[in-house]
Design a protein around this motif. Structure first.
Motif, short mmCIF file in Angstrom:
data_model
loop_
_atom_site.label_atom_id
_atom_site.label_comp_id
_atom_site.label_asym_id
_atom_site.label_seq_id
_atom_site.Cartn_x
_atom_site.Cartn_y
_atom_site.Cartn_z
N CYS A 187 0.83 -1.21 0.00
CA CYS A 187 0.00 0.00 0.00
C CYS A 187 0.87 1.26 0.00
CB CYS A 187 -0.95 0.04 1.19
SG CYS A 187 -1.88 -1.47 1.46
N GLY A 188 1.99 1.20 -0.69
CA GLY A 188 2.92 2.32 -0.70
C GLY A 188 2.56 3.37 -1.74
N TYR A 189 3.32 4.45 -1.74
CA TYR A 189 3.05 5.53 -2.69
C TYR A 189 4.29 6.40 -2.84
CZ TYR A 189 2.22 7.86 1.81
OH TYR A 189 2.34 8.31 3.09
N THR A 190 4.41 7.01 -4.01
CA THR A 190 5.45 8.00 -4.27
C THR A 190 4.99 8.85 -5.45
OG1 THR A 190 7.78 8.38 -4.82
CG2 THR A 190 6.74 6.48 -5.84
N ASP A 191 5.37 10.12 -5.42
CA ASP A 191 5.05 11.02 -6.53
C ASP A 191 6.27 11.26 -7.41
OD1 ASP A 191 2.33 11.43 -5.89
OD2 ASP A 191 2.89 12.83 -4.30
N VAL A 192 7.38 10.57 -7.13
CA VAL A 192 8.58 10.70 -7.94
C VAL A 192 8.30 10.13 -9.33
CG1 VAL A 192 10.98 10.00 -8.18
CG2 VAL A 192 10.08 10.61 -5.93
N GLU A 193 8.69 10.87 -10.35
CA GLU A 193 8.43 10.44 -11.73
C GLU A 193 9.48 9.47 -12.25
OE1 GLU A 193 5.75 11.02 -13.50
OE2 GLU A 193 4.85 12.18 -11.86
N ASP A 194 10.75 9.77 -12.00
CA ASP A 194 11.84 8.93 -12.50
C ASP A 194 12.09 7.79 -11.52
OD1 ASP A 194 14.05 7.77 -13.61
OD2 ASP A 194 15.36 9.52 -13.43
N LEU A 195 11.69 6.59 -11.90
CA LEU A 195 11.79 5.43 -11.02
C LEU A 195 12.89 4.46 -11.45
CD1 LEU A 195 7.98 4.70 -10.52
CD2 LEU A 195 9.48 6.13 -9.12
N ARG A 220 0.21 0.30 -9.07
CA ARG A 220 0.09 -0.05 -10.48
C ARG A 220 1.10 0.73 -11.32
NH1 ARG A 220 -6.34 0.89 -10.07
NH2 ARG A 220 -6.94 -1.08 -9.07
N ARG A 221 1.22 2.03 -11.04
CA ARG A 221 2.14 2.88 -11.81
C ARG A 221 3.59 2.44 -11.58
NH1 ARG A 221 5.35 7.47 -11.16
NH2 ARG A 221 4.85 7.67 -8.96
N ILE A 222 3.94 2.16 -10.33
CA ILE A 222 5.32 1.74 -10.03
C ILE A 222 5.63 0.42 -10.73
CG2 ILE A 222 6.89 1.02 -8.20
CD1 ILE A 222 5.21 2.90 -6.33
N TYR A 223 4.71 -0.52 -10.64
CA TYR A 223 4.94 -1.82 -11.26
C TYR A 223 5.10 -1.68 -12.78
CZ TYR A 223 4.13 -6.57 -12.88
OH TYR A 223 4.26 -7.78 -13.51
N ALA A 224 4.24 -0.89 -13.38
CA ALA A 224 4.32 -0.69 -14.83
C ALA A 224 5.64 -0.06 -15.24
CB ALA A 224 3.15 0.18 -15.30
N ALA A 225 6.18 0.80 -14.37
CA ALA A 225 7.42 1.52 -14.69
C ALA A 225 8.66 0.64 -14.54
CB ALA A 225 7.55 2.76 -13.82
N VAL A 226 8.60 -0.36 -13.67
CA VAL A 226 9.83 -1.12 -13.36
C VAL A 226 9.81 -2.56 -13.84
CG1 VAL A 226 10.26 0.31 -11.34
CG2 VAL A 226 9.04 -1.84 -11.05
N LYS A 227 8.66 -3.08 -14.25
CA LYS A 227 8.58 -4.51 -14.57
C LYS A 227 9.45 -4.92 -15.75
CE LYS A 227 4.29 -4.10 -17.29
NZ LYS A 227 4.80 -4.55 -18.60
N ASP A 228 9.78 -3.96 -16.63
CA ASP A 228 10.61 -4.29 -17.79
C ASP A 228 12.09 -3.98 -17.58
OD1 ASP A 228 8.42 -5.19 -19.28
OD2 ASP A 228 7.95 -3.17 -19.98
N ILE A 229 12.41 -3.35 -16.45
CA ILE A 229 13.81 -3.00 -16.20
C ILE A 229 14.35 -3.65 -14.94
CG2 ILE A 229 13.63 -0.78 -17.40
CD1 ILE A 229 13.44 0.59 -14.66
N SER A 230 13.50 -4.38 -14.24
CA SER A 230 13.94 -4.99 -12.99
C SER A 230 13.07 -6.18 -12.67
CB SER A 230 13.86 -3.97 -11.85
OG SER A 230 14.36 -4.51 -10.64
N GLU A 231 13.49 -6.97 -11.68
CA GLU A 231 12.64 -8.07 -11.21
C GLU A 231 11.55 -7.47 -10.33
OE1 GLU A 231 12.76 -12.06 -8.40
OE2 GLU A 231 14.64 -11.11 -9.01
N ALA A 232 10.31 -7.61 -10.77
CA ALA A 232 9.21 -6.99 -10.03
C ALA A 232 7.99 -7.90 -10.04
CB ALA A 232 8.86 -5.64 -10.63
N LYS A 233 7.29 -7.92 -8.92
CA LYS A 233 6.04 -8.66 -8.79
C LYS A 233 5.00 -7.71 -8.20
CE LYS A 233 6.38 -12.81 -6.87
NZ LYS A 233 6.02 -13.82 -7.91
N TYR A 234 3.75 -7.95 -8.55
CA TYR A 234 2.68 -7.12 -8.01
C TYR A 234 1.46 -7.98 -7.72
CZ TYR A 234 -1.06 -3.62 -7.66
OH TYR A 234 -2.13 -2.87 -7.24
N THR A 235 0.99 -7.92 -6.50
CA THR A 235 -0.23 -8.62 -6.09
C THR A 235 -1.29 -7.59 -5.74
OG1 THR A 235 1.01 -10.52 -5.23
CG2 THR A 235 -1.24 -10.22 -4.44
N GLU A 236 -2.41 -7.68 -6.43
CA GLU A 236 -3.54 -6.79 -6.11
C GLU A 236 -4.72 -7.65 -5.67
OE1 GLU A 236 -4.27 -3.24 -8.50
OE2 GLU A 236 -6.38 -3.85 -8.64
N TYR A 237 -5.12 -7.44 -4.44
CA TYR A 237 -6.23 -8.20 -3.87
C TYR A 237 -7.56 -7.54 -4.24
CZ TYR A 237 -2.39 -10.02 -1.04
OH TYR A 237 -1.20 -10.56 -0.63
#
Length: 263
Positions: A187-195, A220-237
């Motif tokens: 349930c995190g958040y950030t307004d930083v654009e460059d991730l 969702r935004r963080i996952y979309a930004a990093v899933k192609d450049i890093s190992e990332a998983k996202y679980t949405e209940y």
């Protein structure tokens, strides 16, 4: 009969006063004055009834005071090092009682599904956040002390947090790329654009789709930004409400994944 009745009444009276004592100790603990605390790790002298088996300390770095609880591996083998889990609490657990930040589902999840490890659970004061001035320096120094004083594996430091603490996790990754072996912001958040700084750290994000406190759009935004450049998983209940952490921390796969990561 009278003797048994007398013992029963005495037990009831003792139980009543014990309950009052527990309430007072847990609700109105006396925080040590600034003249008592020295720079570095200080023992927290307050008696803790809740989680009494977990050591309490107060870390001081400059003007920042950071109460924290420390969980150690049950059986520490000589010559062996252990992972360190850093947990950052949410806004509702702020204070200086060194109690509110104890995350039960995380502790249960690690004990049941994880490995023997050290866990630190620091607490920020009521009007502060994990990004407030001085708190990054304090957390950084606290982790350095853990590496110096305990048998911590410096290649297996994991960080997780919920809500405001999830934002703190993301802030740590931005400030310290490559420091943590894995990160789990819930349930995190950030307004930083460059991730792009997230690229070096395996990350597992989690959120409730109907979160009415912190929108799932952040994860969702963080996952979309990093899933192609890093190992990332996202679980949405698929559920309403803010609390995604109890379910997340109870998932054995979360801890299997986390403890498999190393720098």
């Amino acid at each position: 009969y009278k003797r048994k009745r007398g013992r029963f009444m005495l037990t009831q009276i003792l139980g009543f006063f014990t309950a009052i004592l527990i309430f007072i100790v847990d609700t109105f603990p006396m925080y040590p004055g600034p003249d008592v605390l020295h720079q570095g790790i200080n023992p927290d002298p307050r008696p803790y009834v809740q989680h009494s088996g977990t050591a309490g300390y107060i870390f001081k770095e400059g003007d920042v005071e950071l109460p924290f609880r420390l969980v150690k591996p049950e059986n520490i083998e000589e010559g062996k090092t252990y992972p360190l889990v850093v947990y950052l609490h949410g806004s509702g657990e702020r204070g200086k009682n060194n109690i509110a930040q104890m995350q039960r589902s995380l502790l249960r999840g690690v004990k049941k599904h994880g490995e023997p490890c050290y866990i630190i659970m620091p607490q920020v004061f009521e009007d502060k956040t994990w990004t407030s001035d001085g708190y990054d320096a304090a957390l950084t120094r606290l982790i350095e002390y853990m590496l110096k004083l305990y048998a911590v594996d410096s290649d297996r430091i994991y960080i997780t947090g919920i809500s405001m603490g999830g934002a703190g996790v993301l802030d740590q990754l931005l400030r310290h790329p490559g420091k943590y072996a894995a990160a789990m912001p819930v349930c995190g958040y950030t307004d930083v654009e460059d991730l792009t700084a997230f690229a070096g750290t395996p990350m597992w994000l989690a959120h409730n789709s109907g979160d009415n406190v912190v929108s799932a759009d952040y994860s969702r935004r963080i996952y979309a930004a990093v899933k192609d450049i890093s190992e990332a998983k996202y679980t949405e209940y698929d559920r309403a409400g803010h609390n995604a952490w109890d379910r997340f921390y109870s998932d054995p796969e979360v801890w299997n994944w986390a403890f498999s990561k190393t720098l």
